[in-house]
Design an enzyme around this catalytic site. Structure first.
Site, PDB file in Angstrom:
ATOM      1  N   ASP A 187       0.776  -1.060   0.092  1.00 20.68           N
ATOM      2  CA  ASP A 187      -0.061   0.006  -0.054  1.00 20.68           C
ATOM      3  C   ASP A 187       0.838   1.224  -0.092  1.00 20.68           C
ATOM      4  O   ASP A 187       1.927   1.391   0.828  1.00 20.68           O
ATOM      5  CB  ASP A 187      -0.962  -0.204   1.280  1.00 20.68           C
ATOM      6  CG  ASP A 187      -1.697   1.102   1.324  1.00 20.68           C
ATOM      7  OD1 ASP A 187      -1.801   2.282   1.171  1.00 20.68           O
ATOM      8  OD2 ASP A 187      -3.178   0.640   1.452  1.00 20.68           O
ATOM      9  N   VAL A 188       0.740   2.210  -0.979  1.00 21.11           N
ATOM     10  CA  VAL A 188       1.461   3.411  -1.244  1.00 21.11           C
ATOM     11  C   VAL A 188       1.432   4.324   0.104  1.00 21.11           C
ATOM     12  O   VAL A 188       2.274   5.159   0.277  1.00 21.11           O
ATOM     13  CB  VAL A 188       1.264   4.231  -2.337  1.00 21.11           C
ATOM     14  CG1 VAL A 188       1.577   3.437  -3.521  1.00 21.11           C
ATOM     15  CG2 VAL A 188      -0.202   4.669  -2.380  1.00 21.11           C
TER      16      VAL A 188
ATOM     17  N   ASN B 296       1.064   7.537  -9.163  1.00 21.29           N
ATOM     18  CA  ASN B 296      -0.257   7.465  -9.683  1.00 21.29           C
ATOM     19  C   ASN B 296      -1.216   6.692  -9.052  1.00 21.29           C
ATOM     20  O   ASN B 296      -2.372   6.914  -9.317  1.00 21.29           O
ATOM     21  CB  ASN B 296       0.089   6.559 -11.097  1.00 21.29           C
ATOM     22  CG  ASN B 296      -1.341   5.857 -11.922  1.00 21.29           C
ATOM     23  OD1 ASN B 296      -2.142   6.683 -12.344  1.00 21.29           O
ATOM     24  ND2 ASN B 296      -1.506   4.700 -11.656  1.00 21.29           N
TER      25      ASN B 296
ATOM     26  N   TYR C 273     -11.990  13.551  -2.373  1.00 15.67           N
ATOM     27  CA  TYR C 273     -11.087  13.378  -3.583  1.00 15.67           C
ATOM     28  C   TYR C 273     -10.423  14.730  -4.157  1.00 15.67           C
ATOM     29  O   TYR C 273      -9.207  14.752  -4.520  1.00 15.67           O
ATOM     30  CB  TYR C 273     -11.880  12.788  -4.552  1.00 15.67           C
ATOM     31  CG  TYR C 273     -11.061  12.083  -5.697  1.00 15.67           C
ATOM     32  CD1 TYR C 273     -10.292  11.351  -5.892  1.00 15.67           C
ATOM     33  CD2 TYR C 273     -11.416  13.091  -6.996  1.00 15.67           C
ATOM     34  CE1 TYR C 273      -9.715  10.929  -7.070  1.00 15.67           C
ATOM     35  CE2 TYR C 273     -10.705  12.854  -8.240  1.00 15.67           C
ATOM     36  CZ  TYR C 273      -9.836  11.317  -8.293  1.00 15.67           C
ATOM     37  OH  TYR C 273      -9.115  10.994  -9.593  1.00 15.67           O
TER      38      TYR C 273
ATOM     39  N   LYS D 230      -6.645  15.821  -4.257  1.00 17.85           N
ATOM     40  CA  LYS D 230      -5.980  15.900  -5.429  1.00 17.85           C
ATOM     41  C   LYS D 230      -5.374  17.426  -5.634  1.00 17.85           C
ATOM     42  O   LYS D 230      -4.247  17.617  -6.327  1.00 17.85           O
ATOM     43  CB  LYS D 230      -6.832  15.866  -6.776  1.00 17.85           C
ATOM     44  CG  LYS D 230      -7.285  14.346  -6.660  1.00 17.85           C
ATOM     45  CD  LYS D 230      -6.048  13.525  -7.221  1.00 17.85           C
ATOM     46  CE  LYS D 230      -6.525  11.852  -7.641  1.00 17.85           C
ATOM     47  NZ  LYS D 230      -5.138  11.107  -7.922  1.00 17.85           N
TER      48      LYS D 230
ATOM     49  N   THR E   7     -11.581   3.858 -16.838  1.00 14.98           N
ATOM     50  CA  THR E   7     -10.704   2.970 -15.907  1.00 14.98           C
ATOM     51  C   THR E   7     -11.743   2.396 -14.964  1.00 14.98           C
ATOM     52  O   THR E   7     -12.757   2.761 -14.503  1.00 14.98           O
ATOM     53  CB  THR E   7      -9.615   3.234 -15.231  1.00 14.98           C
ATOM     54  OG1 THR E   7     -10.085   4.254 -14.208  1.00 14.98           O
ATOM     55  CG2 THR E   7      -8.807   4.233 -16.150  1.00 14.98           C
TER      56      THR E   7
HETATM   57  P1  NAI Z   1      -7.952   2.184 -11.287  1.00 11.44           P
HETATM   58  O1  NAI Z   1      -8.616   1.854 -10.286  1.00 11.44           O
HETATM   59  O2  NAI Z   1      -7.771   1.530 -12.638  1.00 11.44           O
HETATM   60  O3  NAI Z   1      -6.240   1.893 -10.923  1.00 11.44           O
HETATM   61  C1  NAI Z   1      -5.595   2.315  -9.575  1.00 11.44           C
HETATM   62  C2  NAI Z   1      -4.563   1.320  -9.302  1.00 11.44           C
HETATM   63  O4  NAI Z   1      -3.906   1.935  -8.124  1.00 11.44           O
HETATM   64  C3  NAI Z   1      -5.253   0.000  -8.982  1.00 11.44           C
HETATM   65  O5  NAI Z   1      -4.331  -0.894  -9.447  1.00 11.44           O
HETATM   66  C4  NAI Z   1      -5.209   0.108  -7.325  1.00 11.44           C
HETATM   67  O6  NAI Z   1      -4.998  -1.357  -6.802  1.00 11.44           O
HETATM   68  C5  NAI Z   1      -3.920   0.818  -7.106  1.00 11.44           C
HETATM   69  N1  NAI Z   1      -3.907   1.329  -5.772  1.00 11.44           N
HETATM   70  C6  NAI Z   1      -5.119   1.883  -5.107  1.00 11.44           C
HETATM   71  N2  NAI Z   1      -5.003   2.303  -4.046  1.00 11.44           N
HETATM   72  C7  NAI Z   1      -3.434   1.861  -3.752  1.00 11.44           C
HETATM   73  C8  NAI Z   1      -2.680   1.862  -2.526  1.00 11.44           C
HETATM   74  N3  NAI Z   1      -3.004   2.401  -1.478  1.00 11.44           N
HETATM   75  N4  NAI Z   1      -1.529   1.368  -2.936  1.00 11.44           N
HETATM   76  C9  NAI Z   1      -0.989   0.856  -3.772  1.00 11.44           C
HETATM   77  N5  NAI Z   1      -1.881   0.680  -4.884  1.00 11.44           N
HETATM   78  C10 NAI Z   1      -3.017   1.198  -5.019  1.00 11.44           C
HETATM   79  O7  NAI Z   1      -7.805   3.821 -11.521  1.00 11.44           O
HETATM   80  P2  NAI Z   1      -7.152   4.942 -12.509  1.00 11.44           P
HETATM   81  O8  NAI Z   1      -8.197   5.468 -12.837  1.00 11.44           O
HETATM   82  O9  NAI Z   1      -6.177   4.153 -13.339  1.00 11.44           O
HETATM   83  O10 NAI Z   1      -6.465   5.751 -11.291  1.00 11.44           O
HETATM   84  C11 NAI Z   1      -4.917   6.169 -11.504  1.00 11.44           C
HETATM   85  C12 NAI Z   1      -5.116   7.489 -11.063  1.00 11.44           C
HETATM   86  O11 NAI Z   1      -5.747   8.497 -11.894  1.00 11.44           O
HETATM   87  C13 NAI Z   1      -5.675   7.712  -9.602  1.00 11.44           C
HETATM   88  O12 NAI Z   1      -4.549   8.633  -8.838  1.00 11.44           O
HETATM   89  C14 NAI Z   1      -6.909   8.668 -10.061  1.00 11.44           C
HETATM   90  O13 NAI Z   1      -7.305   9.619  -9.166  1.00 11.44           O
HETATM   91  C15 NAI Z   1      -6.379   9.473 -11.374  1.00 11.44           C
HETATM   92  N6  NAI Z   1      -7.359  10.031 -12.145  1.00 11.44           N
HETATM   93  C16 NAI Z   1      -8.179   9.050 -12.790  1.00 11.44           C
HETATM   94  C17 NAI Z   1      -9.348   9.532 -13.525  1.00 11.44           C
HETATM   95  C18 NAI Z   1     -10.465   8.366 -14.082  1.00 11.44           C
HETATM   96  O14 NAI Z   1     -11.459   8.922 -14.594  1.00 11.44           O
HETATM   97  N7  NAI Z   1     -10.017   7.242 -14.154  1.00 11.44           N
HETATM   98  C19 NAI Z   1      -9.531  10.919 -13.704  1.00 11.44           C
HETATM   99  C20 NAI Z   1      -8.762  11.706 -13.010  1.00 11.44           C
HETATM  100  C21 NAI Z   1      -7.319  11.222 -12.300  1.00 11.44           C
END
Ligand code: NAI
Length: 252
Positions: free
Chosen positions: A58-59, A85, A148, A152, A183
């Protein structure tokens, strides 16, 4: 040419996985995700699978970071790129948002980014580059996303401070602010799940895009990965402290 060494958090899914796939052929990757199983599956399917390191933690876990940083340092001597990320979403009006939920979001989206940059600075080579994945939610307020959005906004500012701290060594730090990206992070958010139940996931993404973006387009994770790859590359050598918005015009 020696391959760049790049750390990516949240690498098992969505934007992180697309970034890993984009970079894997030409870099050695340190992939971190709390979903250890998903991440191993992704890593074993990457080009040059044996070149990459994987970590399941966990990050927001300070001790796990210290161990991982030591292992990366021992194996590679340092890093050339860092992508902070990993993140989670949560939706509730402030009046209904529990303190525990607020803390949960902050611990991943803000503490997690801090720890990534903290250890990133310990490992990054001169003229390396770091990218923080923020969100347009950190720039434009909407109801129902307090934790959130606040996490951010703070992450975007953290990236700017880091840019000034890294500059004397030529280390660039930039943030990206995506709008909606297709996603799994959306799963579990009530209004999204309701549309999915009725029409399916793609239709839910399409209807959000049509409602919220002038371009009527929701980004694919590969588009965000392309922006991250650019910011990590030498082509972006003049860019630091920037917040690159990639949101189909939502914030205009
Ligand atoms: P996702 O849910 O597909 O992937 C997130 C990944 O981070 C997952 O593999 C999860 O297991 C991992 N993760 C979550 N919490 C964690 C923790 N505490 N420690 C280690 N790993 C952890 O989500 P997505 O969309 O790829 O998100 C990536 C980044 O992009 C995030 O920071 C999100 O806030 C940001 N983002 C996403 C948007 C969207 O619409 N999908 C829009 C704007 C930003």
């Amino acid at each position: 040419m020696t391959k760049r060494r790049i750390l990516v958090t949240g690498a098992a899914s969505g934007i992180g996985a697309a970034t890993a796939r984009r970079l894997a052929a030409n870099a050695r990757l340190a992939l971190i995700d709390r979903n250890a199983e998903g991440q191993s599956a992704l890593a074993s399917a990457l080009p040059n699978a044996a070149d990459h390191l994987t970590f399941g933690f966990d990050v927001s876990d300070e001790h796990a970071w210290a161990k991982a940083a030591r292992r990366i340092g021992d194996a590679w001597g340092g890093l050339d790129g860092v992508v902070a990320n990993a993140g989670i979403a949560a939706a509730a009006p402030i009046a209904d948002l529990s303190f525990a939920e607020w803390r949960r979001v902050m611990s991943v989206n803000l503490d997690g980014v801090f720890l990534t940059l903290h250890h990133g600075f310990g490992l990054i080579a001169d003229r390396g580059a770091m990218v923080v994945v923020g969100s347009v939610a950190g720039l434009k307020a909407e109801p129902g996303v307090a934790a959130y959005a606040a996490s951010k906004a703070a992450a975007l500012q953290l990236a700017k401070v880091a840019a000034k701290e890294g500059a004397p060594r030529g280390v660039r730090v930039n943030a990206i602010a995506p709008g909606g990206v297709e996603t799994p992070i959306w799963r579990g958010i009530d209004f999204f799940d309701a549309v999915v139940a009725e029409k399916g996931e793609q239709a839910a993404f399409d209807s959000i895009a049509a409602m919220a973006t002038p371009l009527k387009h929701m980004a694919k994770p590969e588009e965000i990965a392309a922006m991250i790859a650019y910011l990590l590359s030498d082509e972006a050598r003049s860019i630091t402290g920037a917040v690159m918005v990639i949101d189909g015009g939502y914030s205009v």
